[in-house]
Design a protein around this motif. Structure first.
Motif, PDB file in Angstrom:
ATOM      1  N   GLN A 229       4.981 -10.624  16.622  1.00 22.53           N
ATOM      2  CA  GLN A 229       3.782  -9.884  16.215  1.00 22.53           C
ATOM      3  C   GLN A 229       3.002  -9.362  17.418  1.00 22.53           C
ATOM      4  O   GLN A 229       2.465  -8.262  17.387  1.00 22.53           O
ATOM      5  CB  GLN A 229       2.881 -10.761  15.350  1.00 22.53           C
ATOM      6  CG  GLN A 229       3.498 -11.110  14.011  1.00 22.53           C
ATOM      7  CD  GLN A 229       2.573 -11.935  13.143  1.00 22.53           C
ATOM      8  OE1 GLN A 229       1.388 -12.090  13.438  1.00 22.53           O
ATOM      9  NE2 GLN A 229       3.100 -12.484  12.062  1.00 22.53           N
ATOM     10  N   GLY A 303       7.488  -6.073  16.862  1.00 22.64           N
ATOM     11  CA  GLY A 303       8.555  -5.474  16.074  1.00 22.64           C
ATOM     12  C   GLY A 303       9.933  -5.966  16.459  1.00 22.64           C
ATOM     13  O   GLY A 303      10.876  -5.836  15.673  1.00 22.64           O
ATOM     14  N   ILE A 338       6.254   6.107   6.597  1.00 26.04           N
ATOM     15  CA  ILE A 338       6.228   4.942   7.486  1.00 26.04           C
ATOM     16  C   ILE A 338       6.867   3.786   6.736  1.00 26.04           C
ATOM     17  O   ILE A 338       6.522   3.519   5.582  1.00 26.04           O
ATOM     18  CB  ILE A 338       4.783   4.587   7.887  1.00 26.04           C
ATOM     19  CG1 ILE A 338       4.146   5.732   8.676  1.00 26.04           C
ATOM     20  CG2 ILE A 338       4.766   3.298   8.704  1.00 26.04           C
ATOM     21  CD1 ILE A 338       2.654   5.552   8.913  1.00 26.04           C
ATOM     22  N   ARG A 340       7.557  -0.301   6.781  1.00 22.19           N
ATOM     23  CA  ARG A 340       7.161  -1.573   7.394  1.00 22.19           C
ATOM     24  C   ARG A 340       8.113  -2.656   6.927  1.00 22.19           C
ATOM     25  O   ARG A 340       8.351  -2.837   5.729  1.00 22.19           O
ATOM     26  CB  ARG A 340       5.723  -1.932   7.018  1.00 22.19           C
ATOM     27  CG  ARG A 340       4.709  -1.097   7.770  1.00 22.19           C
ATOM     28  CD  ARG A 340       3.292  -1.512   7.512  1.00 22.19           C
ATOM     29  NE  ARG A 340       2.354  -0.657   8.230  1.00 22.19           N
ATOM     30  CZ  ARG A 340       1.061  -0.580   7.979  1.00 22.19           C
ATOM     31  NH1 ARG A 340       0.542  -1.320   7.022  1.00 22.19           N
ATOM     32  NH2 ARG A 340       0.277   0.227   8.674  1.00 22.19           N
ATOM     33  N   HIS A 341       8.642  -3.366   7.918  1.00 18.36           N
ATOM     34  CA  HIS A 341       9.621  -4.425   7.670  1.00 18.36           C
ATOM     35  C   HIS A 341       9.282  -5.547   8.627  1.00 18.36           C
ATOM     36  O   HIS A 341       9.363  -5.378   9.840  1.00 18.36           O
ATOM     37  CB  HIS A 341      11.038  -3.891   7.919  1.00 18.36           C
ATOM     38  CG  HIS A 341      12.096  -4.946   7.904  1.00 18.36           C
ATOM     39  ND1 HIS A 341      12.600  -5.508   9.056  1.00 18.36           N
ATOM     40  CD2 HIS A 341      12.746  -5.544   6.873  1.00 18.36           C
ATOM     41  CE1 HIS A 341      13.515  -6.401   8.740  1.00 18.36           C
ATOM     42  NE2 HIS A 341      13.627  -6.439   7.426  1.00 18.36           N
ATOM     43  N   SER A 343       7.280  -7.391  11.117  1.00 14.25           N
ATOM     44  CA  SER A 343       6.242  -6.847  12.007  1.00 14.25           C
ATOM     45  C   SER A 343       6.642  -5.492  12.580  1.00 14.25           C
ATOM     46  O   SER A 343       5.953  -4.954  13.452  1.00 14.25           O
ATOM     47  CB  SER A 343       5.979  -7.836  13.153  1.00 14.25           C
ATOM     48  OG  SER A 343       7.160  -8.065  13.906  1.00 14.25           O
ATOM     49  N   ASN A 344       7.736  -4.944  12.097  1.00 15.67           N
ATOM     50  CA  ASN A 344       8.266  -3.690  12.620  1.00 15.67           C
ATOM     51  C   ASN A 344       7.752  -2.511  11.805  1.00 15.67           C
ATOM     52  O   ASN A 344       7.661  -2.587  10.579  1.00 15.67           O
ATOM     53  CB  ASN A 344       9.802  -3.715  12.575  1.00 15.67           C
ATOM     54  CG  ASN A 344      10.427  -2.776  13.588  1.00 15.67           C
ATOM     55  OD1 ASN A 344       9.834  -1.771  13.958  1.00 15.67           O
ATOM     56  ND2 ASN A 344      11.629  -3.112  14.022  1.00 15.67           N
ATOM     57  N   GLU A 345       7.439  -1.438  12.494  1.00 14.64           N
ATOM     58  CA  GLU A 345       6.977  -0.225  11.832  1.00 14.64           C
ATOM     59  C   GLU A 345       7.684   0.980  12.432  1.00 14.64           C
ATOM     60  O   GLU A 345       7.654   1.178  13.644  1.00 14.64           O
ATOM     61  CB  GLU A 345       5.462  -0.084  11.979  1.00 14.64           C
ATOM     62  CG  GLU A 345       4.863   1.083  11.219  1.00 14.64           C
ATOM     63  CD  GLU A 345       3.353   1.100  11.299  1.00 14.64           C
ATOM     64  OE1 GLU A 345       2.807   2.058  11.906  1.00 14.64           O
ATOM     65  OE2 GLU A 345       2.710   0.167  10.780  1.00 14.64           O
ATOM     66  N   THR A 411       0.239   2.729   0.289  1.00  9.33           N
ATOM     67  CA  THR A 411       1.556   2.169   0.055  1.00  9.33           C
ATOM     68  C   THR A 411       2.151   2.836  -1.178  1.00  9.33           C
ATOM     69  O   THR A 411       1.568   2.748  -2.265  1.00  9.33           O
ATOM     70  CB  THR A 411       1.482   0.641  -0.151  1.00  9.33           C
ATOM     71  OG1 THR A 411       0.911   0.049   1.019  1.00  9.33           O
ATOM     72  CG2 THR A 411       2.874   0.061  -0.384  1.00  9.33           C
TER      73      THR A 411
END
Length: 418
Positions: A229, A303, A338, A340-341, A343-345, A411
């Motif tokens: 993170q 990420g 965008i 989000r997976h 902590s990855n963006e 979202t």
């Protein structure tokens, strides 16, 4: 099997409009004596103002002002109560079709789902939609409560007709455990206490069923996944050489000395320390939040993911995802979103709609190329950079994604990686 009173069961309610979800939860809370006197007094006063003779049980969960005024559930209402056998968290979700996305939110962490069916109307589209979403999210226990039995003279044949209809539909889905209970949420039949009006029903009432459900852990305790993170680099004296990687362990566990690989770079190292606010640990496991330091100085940023070298997720820019579209506006063809997976963006694009699900028949429609609100479909997504993924079946955390509209920051979709 003896149930520990420390066990926590999360369950969600779902069903069509006016099936009585909020009334059922109110009855559960009221009859199990889980409501404070000041809450009862407040709801009693509101009920009198609305012209009700008794207490309107639905008001115990419809907490928003708009909900009280309109008499409908809009938001996901979370309620907590405890019995001598178990602790519970309830997510009361809306029944209106435009709030199906709220049902996805409420069900995402549930151990069980209560699906209400109006005994007069039987299984309708919203019933099927909610059952299919529950199966997609792999909720292990489904309890079908056939409500408003008082309005059909408590007839067993009406109940059995709903059971047959639901079983015929659900046989096409992967649901481990389905139970059926005839109830009257308004009168309390088979909710907390056994019904005297339905002596033909021999199984347990709803609360007893909830108290004795077996909770199987859906947490992956084998595959070590540590999404980073943030990077911790204190600038104070004594910490000048400290470089730690903070995050929450998504699954599995890490020990000091473990050989690890940092993804997506592929560099390897060993775990040097595992630090927390209370001191250093020899090992950490899901869902602890910790700071990990490594023996080697490697460029790691938010990420990235730290995994065991001999047990790695798939590294891919092309994902196949079962997608629940939550946005009011339809998906734009080959538009950038965008993704989000953990902590990855990254930026992402829906490259192809493989098929859409017809909720009424569960058939796959390969000709429809439009995705609108509440649609459930299988899509192919391409990301700008690789993501570290597992299938949702194996790992709920690293197998789930959300899509966000760049322009509005809303979202617009939630997905499960196939």
């Amino acid at each position: 099997m003896e149930i520990s009173n420390n066990q926590l069961l999360r369950f969600t309610t779902a069903g069509s409009v006016d099936d009585g979800k909020s009334t059922l939860i109110g009855r559960l809370l009221y009859d199990s004596k889980s409501i404070f006197e000041d809450q009862i007094e407040q709801v009693s006063n509101t009920s009198k103002k609305k012209g009700h003779e008794g207490v309107d049980l639905a008001l115990f969960t419809d907490g928003l002002r708009d909900e009280r005024e309109q008499g409908i559930t809009i938001d996901v209402a979370y309620r907590y109560f405890t019995t001598p056998k178990r602790k519970f968290i309830i997510a009361d979700t809306p029944g209106h079709i435009q709030y199906t996305r709220n049902m996805v939110t409420g069900a995402s962490t549930a151990n069980a789902a209560i699906i209400l069916v109006d005994a007069r109307h039987g299984v309708i589209e919203q019933t099927k939609r909610h059952a299919f979403i529950a199966s997609l999210l792999q909720i292990p226990h489904i309890i079908v409560c056939v409500n408003k039995m008082d309005l059909v003279e408590f007839e067993e044949e009406t109940f059995q007709s709903v059971v047959r209809e639901f079983e015929a539909f659900s046989s096409k889905m992967m649901i481990k455990d389905i139970r059926f209970i005839p109830i009257s949420a308004l009168l309390g039949d088979n909710v907390v206490n056994r019904s005297e009006n339905m002596e033909w029903y021999k199984d347990a009432p709803l609360l007893h069923t909830l108290e004795n459900l077996h909770i199987s852990s859906d947490v992956n305790k084998v595959d070590a996944r540590f999404p980073v993170q943030t990077v911790i680099r204190p600038q104070r004296d004594g910490f000048i050489d400290y470089r730690g990687y903070a995050g929450q362990i998504a699954s599995g566990f890490l020990r000091k000395g473990d050989e690890v690989t940092i993804l997506p770079s592929g560099f390897c190292s060993k775990v040097k320390t595992i630090d927390t606010y209370d001191g250093e640990l020899d090992e950490a496991f899901v869902p602890q939040s910790v700071v990990v330091t490594l023996e080697d100085d490697i460029d790691i940023s938010r990420g990235d993911m730290i995994v065991r070298t001999n047990n790695q997720p798939e590294l891919s820019q092309d994902l196949e995802v079962m997608l629940c579209w939550l946005g009011n506006e339809p998906a734009r063809h080959r538009a950038k979103y965008i993704i989000r997976h953990t902590s990855n963006e990254q930026k992402a694009m829906i490259r192809e709609i493989v098929y859409k699900i017809d909720i009424n028949t569960l058939e796959r429609n390969t000709d429809d190329t439009e995705i609108g609100m509440n649609d459930i479909c299988k899509v192919k997504i391409r990301t700008t950079k690789p993501l570290m993924i597992d299938s949702y079946r194996d790992n709920r955390t690293t197998g789930s994604i959300i899509l966000i509209d760049e322009a509005t920051n809303n979202t617009v979709a939630a997905g499960m990686i196939v």
